[in-house]
Design a protein around this motif. Structure first.
Motif, short mmCIF file in Angstrom:
data_model
loop_
_atom_site.label_atom_id
_atom_site.label_comp_id
_atom_site.label_asym_id
_atom_site.label_seq_id
_atom_site.Cartn_x
_atom_site.Cartn_y
_atom_site.Cartn_z
N THR A 181 44.90 40.21 37.23
CA THR A 181 44.60 40.19 38.67
C THR A 181 45.12 38.91 39.35
O THR A 181 45.48 38.92 40.52
CB THR A 181 43.07 40.30 38.87
OG1 THR A 181 42.61 41.44 38.17
CG2 THR A 181 42.71 40.44 40.34
N THR A 217 41.14 26.08 37.45
CA THR A 217 40.45 27.36 37.33
C THR A 217 38.94 27.15 37.50
O THR A 217 38.46 26.02 37.48
CB THR A 217 40.68 27.97 35.93
OG1 THR A 217 40.09 27.08 34.97
CG2 THR A 217 42.16 28.15 35.63
N TYR A 218 38.21 28.26 37.58
CA TYR A 218 36.76 28.17 37.67
C TYR A 218 36.21 27.36 36.49
O TYR A 218 35.36 26.49 36.65
CB TYR A 218 36.13 29.56 37.61
CG TYR A 218 36.31 30.41 38.85
CD1 TYR A 218 36.31 29.84 40.12
CD2 TYR A 218 36.45 31.79 38.75
CE1 TYR A 218 36.45 30.63 41.25
CE2 TYR A 218 36.59 32.59 39.87
CZ TYR A 218 36.58 32.00 41.11
OH TYR A 218 36.71 32.79 42.22
N SER A 229 34.09 37.15 45.49
CA SER A 229 34.89 36.83 44.30
C SER A 229 34.23 37.36 43.03
O SER A 229 34.91 37.72 42.07
CB SER A 229 35.08 35.33 44.17
OG SER A 229 35.71 34.85 45.33
N ASN A 239 35.57 40.57 41.49
CA ASN A 239 36.85 40.71 40.82
C ASN A 239 36.78 40.50 39.31
O ASN A 239 37.81 40.48 38.63
CB ASN A 239 37.90 39.78 41.47
CG ASN A 239 38.15 40.10 42.93
OD1 ASN A 239 38.21 39.22 43.76
ND2 ASN A 239 38.26 41.38 43.26
N THR A 240 35.57 40.30 38.79
CA THR A 240 35.40 40.28 37.34
C THR A 240 34.49 41.44 36.96
O THR A 240 33.74 41.94 37.80
CB THR A 240 34.71 38.98 36.87
OG1 THR A 240 33.42 38.92 37.50
CG2 THR A 240 35.47 37.74 37.27
N THR A 241 34.51 41.85 35.71
CA THR A 241 33.60 42.93 35.29
C THR A 241 32.17 42.42 35.39
O THR A 241 31.94 41.21 35.47
CB THR A 241 33.88 43.35 33.83
OG1 THR A 241 33.56 42.25 32.99
CG2 THR A 241 35.32 43.78 33.63
N GLU A 265 31.53 40.01 32.57
CA GLU A 265 32.17 38.70 32.78
C GLU A 265 31.44 37.90 33.85
O GLU A 265 31.30 36.68 33.75
CB GLU A 265 33.64 38.87 33.20
CG GLU A 265 34.55 39.32 32.08
CD GLU A 265 35.88 39.88 32.59
OE1 GLU A 265 36.75 40.12 31.74
OE2 GLU A 265 36.05 40.10 33.81
N ALA A 266 30.98 38.60 34.88
CA ALA A 266 30.28 37.91 35.97
C ALA A 266 29.00 37.27 35.44
O ALA A 266 28.71 36.10 35.72
CB ALA A 266 29.96 38.89 37.10
N PHE A 292 29.88 34.33 33.31
CA PHE A 292 30.31 33.18 34.12
C PHE A 292 29.10 32.49 34.76
O PHE A 292 28.98 31.27 34.72
CB PHE A 292 31.33 33.62 35.19
CG PHE A 292 31.76 32.48 36.06
CD1 PHE A 292 32.51 31.43 35.53
CD2 PHE A 292 31.41 32.43 37.41
CE1 PHE A 292 32.89 30.34 36.33
CE2 PHE A 292 31.78 31.36 38.20
CZ PHE A 292 32.53 30.32 37.66
N GLU A 315 43.39 45.44 39.78
CA GLU A 315 42.21 44.73 40.31
C GLU A 315 40.95 45.60 40.37
O GLU A 315 41.01 46.75 40.80
CB GLU A 315 42.51 44.24 41.74
CG GLU A 315 41.40 43.47 42.39
CD GLU A 315 41.57 43.37 43.91
OE1 GLU A 315 41.76 44.41 44.58
OE2 GLU A 315 41.50 42.25 44.42
N TYR A 316 39.85 45.02 39.94
CA TYR A 316 38.53 45.60 40.22
C TYR A 316 37.92 44.87 41.41
O TYR A 316 38.05 43.65 41.52
CB TYR A 316 37.55 45.31 39.08
CG TYR A 316 37.59 46.22 37.90
CD1 TYR A 316 37.77 47.59 38.04
CD2 TYR A 316 37.39 45.71 36.62
CE1 TYR A 316 37.77 48.41 36.93
CE2 TYR A 316 37.38 46.53 35.51
CZ TYR A 316 37.58 47.87 35.67
OH TYR A 316 37.57 48.68 34.58
#
Ligand code: AVI
Length: 338
Positions: free
Chosen positions: A37, A145-146, A173, A176-178, A181-182, A185, A299-300
């Motif tokens: 993405t 990056t994050y 934002s 945009n991650t699964t 993953e969110a 994170f 992209e998701y």
């Protein structure tokens, strides 16, 4: 990069191709190839995304702006410390940031505002006007990056004076991650970048009507289409190609699908014909073959209802502190505590 597993483009095409309305439940076991993405965010992509934030059908920006316009005083009062630190993960639209900074200045708070971005150009463009408009606030750009930023916060922005850190992860934002993953994170944000008393302000787009989401991600003026297709221009440059040489736009189109059951918008490229793309990967020749109609995932944009948000908090270990919903109730800003 692979999406889920090995490619199976033909099945992807056959399953999706019957869908003419565009709002559908994509077949779940379909495996397609993917492009990261992140290729959407070269300088041109950042510019086009900024255009998207001015498209009315992309309701997310207006909803978020309205929350910041109405609630910045309250947010600055309750969640920004004097001599505090604000850290925005990914500089987004500075239009809403201005509301918050205005409120901070009018409350005579002194803060340092750290803005993270992957592009030095975009950092400069965003921060210079703010620095002129808010001379009492100190601005610092963070390039990376994050995850780079979480380590930087842990190692360099530890709190030593009792003042709080306010982290901002805005726009949508998180979408945009699964979901997994969110949650992972957010767990890292909590563990690496937050101490007791710190907060994370996180913008979340909700599971809205399918037609509303669909129009937001396939707007009539084609701004979203241009944003997604620009990703192919970036891929070409990565492979050393010229504009339109490797992935001509006559041979690929943008496909937008909203899976209402999963609360997930999915963006793809579709190969309009059977084709071969020859590139060099690490100086070795490599051939990508695409079937006619094959989908390539890009992209998701994942949407959350109240249950999804609760699950996110359970999994990440963050606590609910407060939330604000926009007037249309399509979007919410959450204040999470450690
Ligand atoms: C940046 N991100 C939150 C946008 C979104 O809504 O997923 C990117 C975008 N993709 C298509 N339109 C906007």
């Amino acid at each position: 990069a692979r999406f889920d597993a090995e490619q199976n483009g033909k099945r992807a095409f056959n399953n999706y191709n019957n869908n003419t309305a565009g709002v559908s439940t994509p077949i779940q076991d379909v495996l397609v190839r993917s492009i990261p993405t992140l290729v959407l965010y070269d300088d041109n992509g950042l510019d086009i995304f900024n255009d998207i934030t001015h498209v009315d059908e992309y309701y997310i920006t207006n909803a978020e702006m309205q929350i910041f316009k109405d609630k910045s005083d309250e947010i600055a009062q309750a969640h920004v410390g004097n001599n505090g630190v604000l850290i925005e993960l990914g500089v987004g639209s500075m239009r809403k940031t201005r509301y918050l900074l205005d409120a901070i200045v009018s409350q005579n708070k002194s803060v340092t505002y750290y803005a993270l971005d992957l592009s030095a150009q975009s950092l400069t463009q965003s921060l210079q006007p703010l620095a002129l408009q808010f001379p009492s606030i100190k601005f610092v750009g963070l390039l990376g990056t994050y995850d780079d930023s979480l380590l930087y916060i842990k190692d360099h922005l530890a709190r030593d004076n009792g003042s709080t850190r306010t982290l901002l992860w805005l726009g949508t934002s998180i979408g945009n991650t699964t979901r997994k993953e969110a949650a992972e994170f957010l767990e890292r944000v909590k563990r690496l970048a937050m101490q007791d008393g710190d907060v994370l302000l996180c913008g979340i787009d909700r599971r809205n009507d399918a037609s509303v989401v669909k129009t937001a991600y396939d707007d009539p003026k084609g701004v979203t289409r241009a944003f997604i297709l620009n990703g192919l221009r970036h891929v070409e440059r990565i492979f050393g190609g010229e504009t339109g040489e490797l992935f001509p736009l006559s041979k690929f189109e943008y496909v937008s699908l909203y899976n209402a059951d999963l609360g997930r918008h999915e963006a793809y490229y579709r190969s309009l014909e059977k084709q071969r793309v020859e590139v060099d990967v690490d100086s070795l020749p490599h051939v990508f073959e695409f079937e006619e109609g094959e989908l390539i995932f890009i992209e998701y944009s994942i949407k959350y209802d109240a249950e999804d948000i609760k699950r996110l908090m359970d999994q990440s270990g963050l606590r609910w502190a407060k939330e604000w919903l926009d007037q249309t109730e399509r979007y919410s800003l959450h204040c999470f505590a450690k």
